[in-house]
Write an enzyme that holds these catalytic residues in place. Sequence first.
Site, PDB file in Angstrom:
ATOM      1  N   ASP A  18       0.860  -1.176   0.000  1.00  0.00           N
ATOM      2  CA  ASP A  18       0.000   0.000   0.000  1.00  0.00           C
ATOM      3  C   ASP A  18       0.897   1.226   0.000  1.00  0.00           C
ATOM      4  O   ASP A  18       2.092   1.142   0.282  1.00  0.00           O
ATOM      5  CB  ASP A  18      -0.897  -0.018   1.244  1.00  0.00           C
ATOM      6  CG  ASP A  18      -2.053   0.973   1.150  1.00  0.00           C
ATOM      7  OD1 ASP A  18      -2.158   1.665   0.115  1.00  0.00           O
ATOM      8  OD2 ASP A  18      -2.824   1.067   2.112  1.00  0.00           O
ATOM      9  N   ASN A  34      35.700 -37.329  -2.411  1.00  0.00           N
ATOM     10  CA  ASN A  34      36.309 -38.289  -1.487  1.00  0.00           C
ATOM     11  C   ASN A  34      35.984 -39.726  -1.880  1.00  0.00           C
ATOM     12  O   ASN A  34      36.831 -40.617  -1.831  1.00  0.00           O
ATOM     13  CB  ASN A  34      35.827 -38.029  -0.061  1.00  0.00           C
ATOM     14  CG  ASN A  34      36.585 -36.896   0.590  1.00  0.00           C
ATOM     15  OD1 ASN A  34      37.591 -36.435   0.063  1.00  0.00           O
ATOM     16  ND2 ASN A  34      36.103 -36.435   1.728  1.00  0.00           N
TER      17      ASN A  34
END
Length: 928
Positions: A387, A739
Amino acid sequence: MKAFQQGFSTFLRRRRARRHFERRPLLDTLAAATKGVPTLPSTTAPPSTAGAVPAAFGQDLLAAARDDPTQALARLRTQADGLDAAEAARRLARDGPNEVQHEPPLPGWLRLWRCYLNPFNLLLTALALLSILSADAKAAVVIGTMVALSTGIRFVQEGRSHRAAEGLRALVSNTATVRRPGQPAPLEIPVRALVAGDVVALSAGDMVPADCRVLTARDLFVAQAAMTGESLPVEKFVQGTGTTAGVLEQRNLVFMGTNVTSGTATALVVATGGRSYFGTLAAHATATETTPNAFQAGVNSVSWLLIRFAAVMVPVVFLVNGFTKGDWLEAFLFALSVAVGLTPEMLPMIVTTTLAKGAVRLSSKQVVVKRLDAIQNFGAMDVLCTDKTGTLTQDQIALARHADAYGQDTDEVLHFAFLNSHYQTGLKNLLDRAVLAHVELPVELKLEEAYRKVDEIPFDFERRRMSVVVAALVNGQDHHHELICKGAVEEVLAACTRVRTQEPVDASLDGDRAMPTLPLDAALRARTQAVTAGLNAEGLRVVAVAVRTLPPGQTTYSVADETDLTLIGYIAFLDPPKETAAPALQQLAAHGITVKVLTGDNDLVTLQVCRQVGLPATAVLLGAQVEAMDDAALQAAAASHSVFAKLSPLHKERIVRALRAGGHVVGFMGDGTNDAPALRAADIGISVDSAVDIAKEAADIILLEKSLLVLDEGVVEGRTTFCNMLKYIRMTASSNFGNVLSVLVASAFLPFLPMLPLQLLVQNLLYDIGQTGIPFDNVDPELVARPLQWNPADIGRFMLFFGPISSLFDLLTFSVMWWVFDASSVARQTLFQSGWFVVGLLTQTLVVHMLRTPKLPFLQSRAAAPLMAMTLAIMALGIWLPLGPLASDFRLEALPAAYYGWLVAILLGYCTLTTWMKRLYIRRHGWQ
């Protein structure tokens, strides 16, 4: 299987932390969710009633409704001035908090136990037991210390996150006004602390905090459309409807989750929490498992990606090592260690901790987050609907003009407007306050002698006007009734048939005098509309005032009486734009956020304000046009327009949904009762601390200051938090992937394990500890300049792109250890494992800095001090472990001096290749 696929959601459920990641339910959404559930005979509600009410619950409320106030108080063992504090505390302990979805917090011992129960700790415990069985007590103590450290870190971090989230929720929670015996004034207490028997005060703008029986009422109107389907607010009275009416038809009962639109009342709390109608609907809606929201689903998908990868790779690692090494027990433990390294057991805790720390930082920027995952939507927001009042304007409205229908200034219209604002019991807006600021008028109007309030017809967003009825007194007797109506110009004019003629006598000061009028024909209507257009062109908000004189016999009035009105004139208000509005709009635009103004105000006034603050607006889309559009047309119009005026609450909600359907992440900022539907329809609902209860309840984020500048700072902080969370997810995924590739290759070609299970677990623990500095990290300004959206699919691509880089340098390390340092036999395996342990830990730690930024790390972009400190500490510890007194406990040994030259070369090569690949990745896919 489902537990693995929804790992993050399971974590939240087991920690009883879902409320920190879910929107609180509203009555209308729950009613819609449970639509079609049959009602029970004790609650003979209308067919539109949305949900079911237990029989016992219905009987309790019906009994309270049928009792007179004194009997109702006695039934609940309370009194007109409420419960004393001690009795209220006893009932709270007995009945529990007044919450519809209450999760009791986990006891400390149970939370500690669940922090221990994860694959990492269980595998370490198994290794400790094996150490004890092999009479290696020292190793068992070291492993036990690791378990305690891992569990303690989780326990402390989760506890801090939980307390932070609870504290922020409490900061913006709604309160109720209760009476306490012996207290000179009512007290404000948290709504969750209400108990049956409390006496609460209700007024316009309040959300009803529990199911209550009205004790006193003055023009009390309650919006309860979600329960009964009645589109207009319902007036409530002290007396019930009758013995044959059901619970929802009783006019002296008000229900949790409904909201007061006008009037005042005191009410007796009959049912709280899960025993209320609202609580019953909530229990039904959550009886089946809730679907994870978009954010939870995204984190779940990352966890599930890594778990599926582990499910494929770990059996391969186990079989390869079992067949090549011949030691199946050690192969099994090694494969389990690899699985633990791949399993994202720390992901939920790191995500929660990062969001909680971000929420705390946001609160220092005057932005309070009610649910933690709202931070992600906050950062992704690219359209903000708001608004204009209080955001673009100063929210300090001043009365600028009070003119008759012909544009001439007159006090008469101000007097009638004052009577309307003074006697109305609805939520007084800024316009009312500006009128009431004329403190001299009560004396001038002789309020006590000349007028008495008879009734009022409250405001609603269909009529866009409200009326009060006063009796004009002559010699202390009712001379006539005056219905005084004020509201939006078009809606008031629609109810007018006559216009007050110009004359010097003020009818508001002369109760005996008849008011001369003229018919409101087309010419007069055009003339009056020209007056309002002129006022609008000056940037003034215009409210029309009209009256109707009636004989004094009637005592109750309704909307049907708002006919045949006489237009008195207009009151016009000035709400100047904020000085900060224009720079705030520029900053929002610079951060990729388009601002759209959605207002119920006049289009001319709105355009004038937009021009003053530099918001481009060539055309305005009006509520009537929105009403006429289907969803497809509205989606196109919503995208092409920036200003929308004369909107109803339904129009605002439709526009928000249309923008979302167009692919935007939409934020809606509102603070009024009418804003709740749009707040809940938006991706991110934003309200302010001074908002009405239902707006605050519907919002995801609360601003402690109604300012677009504060909002912009919050957006940047939210994006920073999201970036830091994304860093951990990306690094964990790519590092774990690399890994496993390295382990798989090493397992196939080495005559021994590339790293012992205990060493893998130590490396994993140290890496996870190093990540605890990520929530404090800096973020490059470029990364928060544009909206950030959650795209879990990018994680897999990122993992496949960067994971193999670390594997490449792991293979280089294997070669160096094998051929340079002759660690090529089972007798020399400890040297090999020590060498890879150090390289693996240091590359995993450095990858944090390589992948935390698209820039050149350390030179163009530096990490925050906490992350730098954690990095240096973990790297130093990794280098020291093979050299220190604990080396033998971890099956490590001191490395030769020449190794460290190779270590530096490997790390430099790793950083160089990662930087080059990062640039390639950015060219192909962008960074975020």
